[in-house]
Design an enzyme around this catalytic site. Sequence first.
Site, short mmCIF file in Angstrom:
data_model
loop_
_atom_site.label_atom_id
_atom_site.label_comp_id
_atom_site.label_asym_id
_atom_site.label_seq_id
_atom_site.Cartn_x
_atom_site.Cartn_y
_atom_site.Cartn_z
N HIS A 68 0.86 -1.19 0.00
CA HIS A 68 0.00 0.00 0.00
C HIS A 68 0.90 1.24 0.00
O HIS A 68 1.96 1.25 0.63
CB HIS A 68 -0.92 -0.02 1.23
CG HIS A 68 -2.01 1.01 1.17
ND1 HIS A 68 -1.78 2.34 1.40
CD2 HIS A 68 -3.33 0.90 0.89
CE1 HIS A 68 -2.91 3.01 1.26
NE2 HIS A 68 -3.86 2.15 0.94
N GLU A 78 0.77 3.90 1.53
CA GLU A 78 1.08 4.45 2.86
C GLU A 78 2.24 3.69 3.50
O GLU A 78 3.05 4.26 4.22
CB GLU A 78 -0.18 4.42 3.74
CG GLU A 78 -1.17 5.49 3.31
CD GLU A 78 -2.61 5.22 3.64
OE1 GLU A 78 -2.91 4.32 4.45
OE2 GLU A 78 -3.48 5.90 3.05
N GLU A 96 -3.91 2.07 -7.29
CA GLU A 96 -4.29 3.15 -6.39
C GLU A 96 -3.42 4.38 -6.65
O GLU A 96 -2.31 4.46 -6.12
CB GLU A 96 -4.12 2.71 -4.94
CG GLU A 96 -4.99 1.54 -4.55
CD GLU A 96 -5.34 1.59 -3.08
OE1 GLU A 96 -6.53 1.59 -2.77
OE2 GLU A 96 -4.41 1.66 -2.24
N SER A 106 -10.61 6.98 -3.14
CA SER A 106 -11.85 7.77 -2.92
C SER A 106 -13.07 7.15 -3.59
O SER A 106 -13.94 7.87 -4.11
CB SER A 106 -11.64 9.22 -3.38
OG SER A 106 -10.62 9.83 -2.62
#
Length: 249
Positions: free
Chosen positions: A93, A95, A163, A209
């Site tokens: 991911h 993050e 993403e 989102s």
Amino acid sequence: MRRKLAAGNWKMNGKLADLAVLERIGATLPDPGCDMLVCLPATLIQPAAGLCESTALRIGAQDCHTAREGAHTGDIAAAQLADAGASAVILGHSERRADHNETSATVRAKAEAAQAAGLSLIICVGETLTERDAGTTLDVIGKQLNASVPDSADAASLVIAYEPVWAIGSGRVATATQIGEVHEFLRARLIARFGAQDADGIRLLYGGSVKPDNAAEIFAIKDVDGALVGGASLTADDFCPIVTALAAS
Ligand code: PEP
């Protein structure tokens, strides 16, 4: 035909009291018509797996260590996640790539560890806004894909999530053209690497989102097999309509 997948990512949110959300999702969608997964903080995996055992909702994790076990204080092994009841794990991911300096080589090693523990893999790729503005999106994503996915990956246990970093948690969704271009590129790269038959079964999710009001539009895009959903997976009111829109797409 690839079975569609709606995957939630609770990130570092949720305590035991919040498991009621999962009960509600399971009760609202007893037969959702697609796969449904929520990836939880490690502390919630075991109680959630017990709670959701007789529902269509599966439980996943958000990261694992590269090693099978050992002296890695504070980390968690893939086998421990599987033992707690996780069936899948998110890897790479953005993050984690940003906050923990995870390279694609690390992601690949984690993916191999997760495979060995019997977990399905959701491997994330995506460009930053700077990279998109510089016109290097496909180059960045191609490199991430190539270096993050193990050679031993197979369609049954591999999911790729596109993403765009700038779309995560920002309320800014990539356009249908941007998503379509990247998903077409990912499919072509997977075919080149794994062959048409195997690559055809690998599911491609969009993440960034995704909300109830934009889900149907996103799911209509070619080669979008589902979504990785952050903020909107935290409530049943938001997650259930997204799952329903996916099943109907
Ligand atoms: C995510 O956490 O992977 C994500 C896509 O978050 P959000 O849906 O909140 O943008």
